[in-house]
Structures are given as C-alpha cells and as structure tokens.
Design an enzyme around this catalytic site. Sequence first.
Site, PDB file in Angstrom:
ATOM      1  N   THR A  24      20.166 102.508  65.307  1.00  0.00           N
ATOM      2  CA  THR A  24      21.504 102.869  64.835  1.00  0.00           C
ATOM      3  C   THR A  24      21.699 104.368  65.000  1.00  0.00           C
ATOM      4  OG1 THR A  24      21.633 101.031  63.281  1.00  0.00           O
ATOM      5  CG2 THR A  24      23.049 102.927  62.853  1.00  0.00           C
ATOM      6  N   HIS A  59      30.048 100.712  62.874  1.00  0.00           N
ATOM      7  CA  HIS A  59      29.357 100.495  61.602  1.00  0.00           C
ATOM      8  C   HIS A  59      30.231  99.713  60.621  1.00  0.00           C
ATOM      9  CE1 HIS A  59      25.425 102.101  60.119  1.00  0.00           C
ATOM     10  NE2 HIS A  59      25.863 101.612  58.975  1.00  0.00           N
ATOM     11  N   LYS A 107      22.811 101.189  68.917  1.00  0.00           N
ATOM     12  CA  LYS A 107      23.922 100.601  68.164  1.00  0.00           C
ATOM     13  C   LYS A 107      24.791 101.714  67.585  1.00  0.00           C
ATOM     14  CE  LYS A 107      24.858  97.574  64.185  1.00  0.00           C
ATOM     15  NZ  LYS A 107      25.585  98.553  63.350  1.00  0.00           N
ATOM     16  N   SER A 159      17.320  94.760  59.235  1.00  0.00           N
ATOM     17  CA  SER A 159      17.607  96.143  58.883  1.00  0.00           C
ATOM     18  C   SER A 159      16.368  96.878  58.379  1.00  0.00           C
ATOM     19  CB  SER A 159      18.687  96.198  57.794  1.00  0.00           C
ATOM     20  OG  SER A 159      18.860  97.512  57.309  1.00  0.00           O
ATOM     21  N   TYR A 161      16.487 103.083  61.721  1.00  0.00           N
ATOM     22  CA  TYR A 161      17.052 104.399  61.456  1.00  0.00           C
ATOM     23  C   TYR A 161      15.947 105.422  61.722  1.00  0.00           C
ATOM     24  CZ  TYR A 161      21.194 102.543  59.023  1.00  0.00           C
ATOM     25  OH  TYR A 161      22.371 101.915  58.710  1.00  0.00           O
TER      26      TYR A 161
END
Length: 369
Positions: A163, A261, A237, A114, A137
């Site tokens: 994402t 999510h 995603k 992440s 992100y």
Amino acid sequence: MAQRFEIPPGVVAVADYEPLAREILSPAAFAYYSGGAADELTVGWNREAFDRVKLRPRVLTDFAGGGTMLTLFGQTFEHPILLAPTAHHGLALPEAEIATVIGAAGGRAGMVVSTEADVTLEEIAQAARTPLWFQLYVQHDRVFTQALVRRAEAAGYGALVVTVDAPIHAFRNREQRAGYVPPKLSEHANLRGLHTRHIAAAELGESLMFRGFLDVTARWDDIARLREWTRLPLILKGIMTPEDAERALALGVDGLIVSNHGGRVLDSVPATLDVLPAIARTVAGRVPVLLDGGIRRGTDVLKALALGASAVLVGRPYLYGLAVAGPAGVAHVLHLLRSEFEIAMVLTGCATLADIGPAVIWNREGGGA
C-alpha cells in the site's frame, strides 16, 4: 467456530447487508468500517462513477466454452473478484480474519490479508483454503519490514501487495465523532515487537507532519529495495495517476491496483473507475491492473473489466457480511457479486473474460466506448 451463521431473510443484494451491520456493530466499529476522510466526497464518487456508466446489451451469443476463470501472478482464480485488505475484522466477529478466510474459500475468492489484521498472517494462512496475498505497509523500521516479507514468504503467500497511498493517517471525522480509537501499531498481531516512535506533546505544532512522521515514510527507493528482497510478485496498491504507474513499472513491479483507499486517506480525489482508463492505456498490458473502490454489483465488476481492469477487489461489503452472518455472510457477498457478474456477461454477449472490453460500454452514439 460453534456459532451457527445463517443468511437473514430478505438479503438478496450486497447492499442489504449494510443496514443490518449498522444494527449489529457498535457505533465506533461501524464508523471505522463505513467512514472515509473529511467530508467523504471521494467515498460517494467511487460509487457514483459506476452508476454513470451504461452497458450495451447483446443477443444470441454462443456461450459454449464460456467461463470466468483467470490466472494472476501464477495463481488460478475461479472469478475476478478478490477480498481487499481491510483491518480489524475482530470488530465484526471474535474469530476475526479466520472467519473471513473461511468465507473467502466458500466464495471461491482470493483474499489479500492486511498487515493490520487482528490475527497473525501465519494463523490466517493455516486456516486458508484459497489463494492469499499479503498487504504490506512499509514500516519506519525497515529491518522489521523485511522480516514481515520473510514471514509472508514462509507462510506461503502468493504475492506482496504494498500500500503506497497512505503515508499518514487522514482525519476521518465520522470515526472521530463516533469515538473510535485505533490501536497502537505495536498492538497489532503482525506488528508485535515493532518499536514505535513517540511524538512528545511539545512537538505538536506547525511542522508536526514533516518533523514527526513523513521523514520516515516509504519512498520509491523502498519499492526498489522490496523488489530486491523478494521473489514474490510485487503489486503496488494506491496508484491513481499514469505517471506513478509508469514509474512503478520502471522499478519492475508485477502489478498495480488502482485505489484511493476507499476514500479514507485524501478526500476530493477522483473515483477509481474514472482514472482507470488512463492508467490502463499507460500500462498497455505490460502488467495486470486491478481496481477497488465502490463495487456493489456484479455489473460494476463488468464495467471495471471493460475499462481496463484484470480483476477487482471489494472491501466494505464483505465486512458487513462478516458482521451479520460470519463466514457465511462473506461467502454470500461473493456469491451475489459473482452471480450478478455472470448474468451481466451473458446479457452483454461475453462468454469469457477476454470478451469483456470497451464494446460493452454504451456511448451517446449508441456504440461501444
């Protein structure tokens, strides 16, 4: 990592870790890991969708030459179960994502790291003995975003997972009630130096979301720009509709992850397993389609692959394993899921992943889906 971790007696299924983790984690940390948006309807539906699907057993199959190995985006995996990108592993263990990546290697699984990890992407890569992808992100500072991409490339990550379903934080009432306070963006290990926009109290009001945040969130143009920036496989995603899948493919993405999510962004959206077949039909094999959300058994993995997924990702289960037994807990969660998955393959007559298809799903007429 001097502490010795052992699997607690009586832990024989992935679900056994959750109540133990609740006892170990602080109330705020457990709420962060386990909670979802609003009334958590989607969190429950993700799980219930798997429970509704029935399997068709087959007998006397020849399993010579069988196995679970697969190739995704040029990398080889021993089985189709990966660790989904989740933030703040330090809430479970001081070693945070370093412990997780060690557990991933023990479970022979790839890991998606992440952006909001508690350890830098470089440190995780140095500790890794398993394939890594980097979850991105898109930040309001696009120059900083490009620098993150370059860092992931330099550290040897095998794919970029963007994402796209969380342009804004939803209200997660369970976290609010437990008093969980997230760190500022610039306090994350991978985002140090990011200039964060300050929203003054005077701005709070009718148009806060649009005036304060949504004017700088990611758009389809950003995906096109990312495609130009990197040669890494680009995976989106958070795809939940055939329309968005088709638009992503038109921009040259290499893969999709059907994901809501984990029910943590918009409550009342369908379970990922329920939308998977329509997206898989639209994609029609042009790129791999993966799925996350609600997987707690190896039979769930089989069902997802039968309905169109190439592989699956798990999130909350391995966080609970991490909290309870560190790297050993992560590896054990993966071992349980993989073992159950292989048993389910045998009992439905599937020697290889290529054998898994709609025929393993029972319908009311007794045939395959």
